[in-house]
Scaffold this active site. Sequence first.
Site, short mmCIF file in Angstrom:
data_model
loop_
_atom_site.label_atom_id
_atom_site.label_comp_id
_atom_site.label_asym_id
_atom_site.label_seq_id
_atom_site.Cartn_x
_atom_site.Cartn_y
_atom_site.Cartn_z
N CYS A 81 3.44 -16.13 -15.47
CA CYS A 81 4.48 -16.71 -16.51
C CYS A 81 4.82 -15.67 -17.72
O CYS A 81 5.57 -16.10 -18.56
CB CYS A 81 3.66 -18.06 -17.08
SG CYS A 81 3.16 -19.07 -15.73
N HIS A 324 10.46 -24.66 -18.05
CA HIS A 324 9.37 -23.71 -18.02
C HIS A 324 9.88 -22.86 -16.60
O HIS A 324 9.06 -22.99 -15.56
CB HIS A 324 8.08 -23.96 -17.83
CG HIS A 324 6.90 -22.87 -17.46
ND1 HIS A 324 7.41 -21.60 -17.88
CD2 HIS A 324 5.87 -22.79 -17.59
CE1 HIS A 324 6.18 -20.78 -17.83
NE2 HIS A 324 5.32 -21.66 -17.30
N1 COA Z 1 7.46 -33.69 -18.39
C1 COA Z 1 8.01 -35.01 -18.70
N2 COA Z 1 8.60 -35.57 -17.51
C2 COA Z 1 8.30 -35.19 -16.50
C3 COA Z 1 7.59 -33.99 -16.38
C4 COA Z 1 7.15 -33.19 -17.31
N3 COA Z 1 6.48 -32.14 -17.00
N4 COA Z 1 7.64 -33.67 -14.76
C5 COA Z 1 8.32 -34.75 -14.08
N5 COA Z 1 8.66 -35.63 -15.15
C6 COA Z 1 9.68 -36.89 -15.06
C7 COA Z 1 10.76 -36.54 -13.98
O1 COA Z 1 11.92 -36.19 -14.58
C8 COA Z 1 10.51 -38.10 -13.22
O2 COA Z 1 11.55 -38.70 -13.96
P1 COA Z 1 12.34 -39.84 -13.40
O3 COA Z 1 11.47 -40.85 -12.66
O4 COA Z 1 12.84 -40.54 -14.65
O5 COA Z 1 13.38 -39.22 -12.56
C9 COA Z 1 9.33 -38.27 -13.09
O6 COA Z 1 8.67 -37.69 -14.48
C10 COA Z 1 8.66 -38.03 -11.88
O7 COA Z 1 8.79 -36.83 -11.63
P2 COA Z 1 8.29 -36.11 -10.35
O8 COA Z 1 9.01 -34.87 -10.13
O9 COA Z 1 7.94 -36.96 -9.05
O10 COA Z 1 6.72 -35.71 -10.81
P3 COA Z 1 5.42 -35.11 -10.13
O11 COA Z 1 4.56 -35.83 -10.45
O12 COA Z 1 6.04 -34.77 -8.59
O13 COA Z 1 5.38 -33.76 -10.96
C11 COA Z 1 3.91 -32.59 -12.77
C12 COA Z 1 4.85 -33.81 -12.51
C13 COA Z 1 3.53 -32.44 -14.10
C14 COA Z 1 2.80 -32.40 -11.60
C15 COA Z 1 5.06 -31.10 -12.35
O14 COA Z 1 5.95 -31.04 -13.05
C16 COA Z 1 3.96 -29.86 -12.59
O15 COA Z 1 3.44 -29.40 -11.53
N6 COA Z 1 4.10 -29.19 -13.54
C17 COA Z 1 3.10 -27.88 -14.11
C18 COA Z 1 4.24 -26.90 -13.70
C19 COA Z 1 3.41 -25.67 -13.83
O16 COA Z 1 2.32 -25.53 -13.40
N7 COA Z 1 3.85 -24.55 -14.49
C20 COA Z 1 3.09 -23.42 -14.57
C21 COA Z 1 2.22 -23.71 -15.86
S1 COA Z 1 1.08 -22.15 -16.00
#
Ligand code: COA
Length: 375
Positions: A81, A324
Amino acid sequence: MEIGITGVGHTQFGKSEKDVGDLMLEATMGALSDANTKIGDVDAIYVANFSSGFESQCHLPAVLSAKLGVDKEITRVESACAAGGVALKQAAIALESGLYKNVLVVGVEKMTGSAVDDATKIIAAAASKQEMLHGATFPSLYALMARAHFAKYGSNEEHLAKIAVKNHKNALSNPLAQFRKEVTVEDVLNSKVVASPIKLLDCSPITDGAAAVLVSIGGGSSGVNLVGIGHDVDSINIYERKNIASMPAVSKAAEKAFKMAGINVGDVNVTELHDCFTIAELIEMEELGFCKAGEGKNLIDEGRTEIKGDTPINPSGGLKAKGHPIGATGVSQVVEIVRQLRGECGERQVKDAQVGLCCNVGGSGATAVVSIFSR
Ligand code: COA
């Protein structure tokens, strides 16, 4: 160091129909137009990108060359990252060496084509294999760091929730942000658990996007200049860290950047830091020296990290709400700081900002690049 940031470009962050090539092209053209220059005046390009796993395409220098229709010295830089920050440092070294006069730094990642489970595995390739064998993913590694911080310093889930609330609020006035939706502390605390105590609204999302900056030798008194940059890399294993609630690479990178810039933390007016999970913002503000270790929670409770506070952090909405796209993030932070220092940020503008800082982190804190800008 006499390096000016002469142009910035940034795509919309979120889910994009464009592929990596078109995302890079859009950000590049934005930076060239902002600098009022043409690709022919650019000597070399550094492309920051994390993984070919998302799009099955790793030869991005050649992809960008085809999109631009020019032959240039283009180099891909990978550092998880922190790829964007490391690419900026490579550009600065190349300029200072006298090799080039104008260098473009383009960061890109296209992540939403992968299902979240697949994306989690691709991202986990930046973590320790040994820790992954025990079930580690990035949310769970940051969850361990949060638990350690809570135990050592008395911080809690509400402090983390307040960080998410602030960053979502800031993103409301950033048209390029992925989420422009206010959330409350209760929303964060009640959102689904990803890896306790990290919940959905403590996480940065999966994002597509690109950002670009043109860096040029010379700088100048009227524009924004890069005045210091520091880089440090720690062990990939967080179990080897003396204090899991810390990121020593950040404080070491910051020390080098402040020394080069000849200023100290008290001179910084605006900061973009790497809140991939809310706990990362809390730990980094302590490592950067805005307060002592364990005292970050007081800055949060007192509202000092808000746009109108004395230590504004992530006015763009941060990784949490702006999004991100991994390889683009470090470059996107620079774009925001340049726009802040030029006074172009409208409702999210930090008043009278003269000095800005970016903190770009890779993995669970193993790589850090701190860069300082002034006008
Ligand atoms: N913040 C706010 N809202 C979020 C979100 C976040 N991080 N991630 C998803 N949403 C919202 C989506 O827009 C969706 O909204 P909607 O129902 O109104 O359309 C809802 O939450 C569900 O989204 P979905 O894609 O099904 O969520 P998910 O459970 O599959 O994924 C995470 C959520 C947090 C697991 C995923 O965003 C993730 O893995 N994030 C971390 C990424 C990462 O590790 N980056 C590197 C860092 S070192």
